[in-house]
Write an enzyme that holds these catalytic residues in place. Structure first.
Site, PDB file in Angstrom:
ATOM      1  N   GLY A 174     -70.429 -15.585  52.860  1.00  0.00           N
ATOM      2  CA  GLY A 174     -70.935 -16.282  51.689  1.00  0.00           C
ATOM      3  C   GLY A 174     -72.235 -16.988  52.003  1.00  0.00           C
ATOM      4  N   GLU A 175     -72.491 -18.089  51.298  1.00  0.00           N
ATOM      5  CA  GLU A 175     -73.662 -18.958  51.438  1.00  0.00           C
ATOM      6  C   GLU A 175     -74.997 -18.228  51.321  1.00  0.00           C
ATOM      7  OE1 GLU A 175     -74.349 -19.738  56.244  1.00  0.00           O
ATOM      8  OE2 GLU A 175     -72.585 -20.645  55.328  1.00  0.00           O
TER       9      GLU A 175
END
Length: 353
Positions: free
Chosen positions: A318-319
């Site tokens: 993610g991120e």
């Protein structure tokens, strides 16, 4: 009735197809066999259509990482404690996270947006405070947020994108951080696609099999509780989503309305985009799907959106990390279109008839 204009989001125009043939002609007459650069050529064409120019450029690329906490964590659906959300925001700002490293590598500006993290942060030049509330409510028991809060979050996401656009950015990468948000994404995916919940949930931050099964059971019970109220995309977003997911929705829609090139990351970001597309399907035309993650629902969600991801690196961080990994491909595609010589320019003989 919900109107996106209330959130500062204007009309999203269809892509201008009028010069597709001219871009394709230019690509086909570079010093190479026709189509020999494969997806890179398709990418160059797509970016040209988004930017409405035969000479596209990636101007002041910007990573926007939206962060929020989730009441659904009360149900024990994550392998990590909720405090990790705020700790990782601090890590982003300090330059120690994967997206921080990748953004720096690609000369990409980065901002972290506090959409609804529990706790407060010290002022920081890369931090944007758009906190709606300190975390959502537990959607196993009640809606995660009110309809008003959902609209506020959509408007906040749109406002952040408007700000970077005003600074000269035309290429934006969206990312997220929020312990528990794969549960929200799986619930939203189930509502949108009607895929079985078991196919929508995955390991998230690293759950074992029994943890994944528990996550699915929590979502099932929540859907029984809320389904009669899930009558529009806004209702689904407010009931099952997170503040960072709602801000992503607004950010996608605003970026598309401004004609920006949008890099889409993994499962949570794609779930947010799926909700955005339910509000205005034209948003998808402005999106580059950067990778297929190891979260099992992501593959099915990409298929539902008829998306062709650029990479498959078995990532599930993610991120915005997968999108950042793919960014150099966009830079290469633009460079090929703009600077690679044609047969005439290079004095190279073309293909025999």
């Amino acid at each position: 009735m919900f109107d996106l204009a209330q959130c500062g989001i204007g009309v999203i125009a269809p892509l201008d197809e009028s010069f597709r043939e001219r871009v394709q002609y230019t690509l086909d007459h570079k010093t190479k066999p026709v189509g020999s650069l494969g997806v890179v050529e398709e990418l160059a064409l797509h970016i040209s259509l988004i930017q409405k120019t035969l000479t596209p450029s990636l101007q002041k690329p910007h990573a926007l990482i939206f962060a929020g906490d989730h009441g659904i964590c009360d149900e024990g659906i994550s392998a990590f404690p909720q405090a990790v959300t705020s700790q990782m925001v601090t890590n982003f700002l300090a330059g120690g996270a994967a997206i921080s490293v990748l953004a720096q590598q690609n000369n990409m500006a980065l901002n972290v947006i506090d959409a609804g993290v529990i706790g407060e942060f010290e002022s920081h030049p890369k931090l944007i405070n758009k906190k709606i509330a300190p975390g959502t409510k537990n959607f196993a028991c009640e809606p995660a947020m009110s309809l008003v809060q959902a609209q506020q979050a959509i408007a906040a996401g749109a406002d952040v994108v408007q700000s970077v656009f005003t600074q000269g950015c035309n290429t934006v990468l969206m990312g997220e951080m929020g312990i528990g948000n794969t549960t929200c994404a799986a619930a939203l995916m189930h509502w949108i696609t009607e895929q079985p919940i078991e196919q929508c949930v995955g390991a998230g931050t690293g759950l074992a099999l029994h943890g994944v099964q528990h996550k699915a059971a929590v979502i099932k019970a929540a859907m029984v509780l809320h389904r009669p109220q899930l009558i529009t995309p806004l209702h689904a977003l407010a009931t099952l989503g997170g503040f960072e997911i709602a801000m992503l929705v607004g950010a996608y829609l605003k970026a598309a309305s401004l004609g920006m090139t949008i890099l889409v990351d993994g499962f949570i970001c794609t779930a947010a985009l799926a909700i955005a597309s339910q509000m205005n399907k034209q948003v998808l035309a402005y999106c580059i799907f950067t990778h297929s993650s190891a979260e099992q629902g992501h593959v099915l969600l990409l298929q539902y959106l008829k998306a062709k991801p650029l990479l498959n690196l078995n990532m599930r961080l993610g991120e915005g990390s997968g999108a950042a990994m793919a960014y150099p491909l966009l830079a290469s595609a633009v460079a090929i279109l703009n600077t690679m010589a044609s047969f005439d320019e290079a004095g190279v003989s073309g293909k025999n008839a």
